[in-house]
Scaffold this active site. Structure first.
Site: not given
Length: 390
Positions: A134-135, A269, A280, A364, A368
Site C-alpha cells: 500500500g504505502s 436551534r 460557549q 494517496e 503517517e
C-alpha cells in the site's frame, strides 16, 4: 505580499461556484435518497450530461493541455475549482480529464486510450496498490513476464478507484525482478479489460467503492507499455503526487459547506429559551473549525503555488495533504456534534461526509507517510525551516 485572488482567478472560481450551486446542488436530495436505497448516487449518463452542461459553461479539461481541447489551468486555479466541487456531496467532477501520466502515451496510444478518455468515451483506472504494497509501493509483486512480442501479467491489485467501471487500467508491474522497483524494475502497461483482467468490488464505509483487480496470465502487447520500460515507479509517483494538493482542496469545500450548516443551525436551534450558538461550548467548536479551515486553506494554496512556480512541490503538498485531511475530519466531527441526533441521521449529509472524509487520511498517502516525508526532508536537509521565505 498579496494574499488576494487575481481578477481571472476570482471570475473562474465564481463561475464554478455558480455552476455547482445551480446544476449540482439541486440533485442532492435525490442522491441521498438513492444512496439510502443502496443505489449509485449519480448514474454514468447523468454525470456525462452534467459534464456537457459544464462544458457549455467553459469548464472542460481543467488540467488538460490546450492542444487536446483543455483549459490547462494553473494549479492554484484548479485548487480553487476543486474546493467548489467539494461544497456538494454529489459525486461530480468536470469532464475532459485523463490521468496525468497518460500524456506519456505515444501517437498510437493517444488515439486508442488518451483521446477517448478525455472525450469521456472510455474510463481508466490507475493500478499500483497491492495487498502487500500500500504505502510501500516499492514492494509491488504483480509480475510481467516477456513472451515474444507480449508481456504476461500475473498478480493482484487492490483498492483501485474506478476499478469496477474502468474500460482499461494503467498497471504498474515488475518487469525486472533483479532490480529494485524504484530503480528501473517496474513498468507501466495500458491493459484493456478485454485482455482478460477481472475486477471485484470492495465494500467500504463510504459510498461507491474501490475494486480488486486480478490478472491471471493476461497477455499485453509490448506496444502497450506506457512511457519507457522501467519507468513505472517514476510514473506512479507522478500520478500520486498530484492528488496531494487536489485532495485537501476538495476537503476545503466540504469543511466550508459543513461549517456553514453548523453556523446556521446554531443560530436557529433553540434550547432553554435561547439559540444554542449562545453557548460557549458551541462557539468554541465553531471558532476552532474556522481557524483550522483558514490554516488549511493557505497550506493548500501554497502547495498549488509551489507547483505553478516550478518549485519541487513534494514537501508543501505533503503538509497540505496531512493537515487538510485531518482538518476536515475534525470539522465534520464538530458539525455532527453541533447538530446532535439530527446530524447522525441520513436525512442530512453530515453522516455521509463523516464516512467520506475518513478516507482522505488514508488514500494517496496516509497521514503517517506524509509525516515521514516531511520529517525526512527536514532531517536530511532537503528543505529548510521557514519554507519558501528562506
Amino acid at each position: 505580499m498579496d494574499f488576494s485572488l487575481g481578477d481571472e482567478e476570482r471570475a473562474i472560481r465564481d463561475t464554478a461556484r455558480a455552476f455547482i450551486r445551480n446544476e449540482v446542488m439541486p440533485l442532492e436530495s435525490e442522491v441521498l435518497r438513492r444512496e439510502r436505497a443502496h443505489q449509485p448516487g449519480l448514474r454514468r449518463d447523468e454525470l456525462r450530461e452534467l459534464q456537457r452542461k459544464a462544458k457549455a459553461f467553459g469548464f472542460w479539461g481543467l488540467d488538460t493541455p490546450e492542444d487536446y481541447g483543455g483549459m490547462a489551468l494553473p494549479a492554484v486555479t484548479q485548487s480553487l475549482i476543486w474546493t467548489e466541487i467539494g461544497r456538494s456531496f454529489v459525486p461530480f467532477r468536470f469532464g475532459g480529464e485523463a490521468d496525468s501520466i497518460l500524456f506519456e502515451a505515444d501517437a498510437a496510444q493517444r488515439e486508442e486510450f488518451l483521446i477517448p478518455t478525455i472525450e469521456g468515451d472510455r474510463i481508466s483506472c490507475f493500478a499500483i496498490t497491492e495487498p502487500g504494497a500500500g504505502s510501500d509501493v516499492a514492494n509491488i509483486r504483480l509480475r510481467a513476464r516477456r513472451d515474444g512480442d507480449d508481456w504476461v501479467l500475473n498478480g493482484e491489485k487492490t483498492f483501485i478507484t474506478n476499478g469496477n467501471d474502468a474500460d482499461f487500467a494503467i498497471v504498474v508491474a515488475v518487469t525486472d525482478p533483479d532490480r529494485r522497483v524504484h530503480d528501473g524494475g517496474a513498468t507501466a502497461f495500458l491493459v484493456d479489460r478485454a485482455m482478460g483482467w477481472k475486477s471485484e468490488p470492495i465494500q467500504t464505509m463510504g459510498e461507491g467503492g474501490p475494486a480488486s483487480l486480478v490478472f491471471d496470465d493476461v497477455r499485453v502487447p509490448h506496444r502497450n507499455i506506457l512511457g519507457e520500460l522501467g519507468q513505472g515507479f517514476t510514473l506512479g509517483m507522478r500520478w500520486i503526487g498530484k492528488g496531494r494538493y487536489i485532495i485537501p482542496s476538495h476537503a476545503l469545500g466540504i469543511a466550508e459547506r459543513a461549517l456553514g450548516m453548523a453556523i446556521e443551525y446554531a443560530n436557529t436551534r433553540q434550547t432553554f429559551g435561547k439559540p444554542i450558538g449562545a453557548n460557549q461550548a458551541i462557539q468554541w467548536m465553531i471558532a476552532d473549525s474556522e481557524t483550522e479551515l483558514e490554516a488549511a486553506r493557505w497550506l493548500v494554496l501554497r502547495a498549488a503555488w509551489t507547483v505553478d512556480t516550478g518549485r519541487d512541490p513534494r514537501h508543501a503538498s505533503s503538509m497540505a495533504k496531512l493537515y487538510g485531511a485531518g482538518m476536515v475530519n475534525r470539522v465534520v466531527d464538530r458539525v455532527m456534534q453541533i447538530h446532535g441526533g439530527m446530524g447522525y441521521t441520513r436525512e442530512l449529509p453530515i453522516e455521509r461526509w463523516y464516512r467520506q472524509v475518513r478516507l482522505l487520511r488514508i488514500f494517496e498517502g496516509t497521514d503517517e507517510m506524509q509525516r515521514l516525508i516531511i520529517s525526512r526532508d527536514l532531517l536530511r536537509g532537503y528543505t529548510k525551516l521557514g519554507g519558501h521565505l528562506e
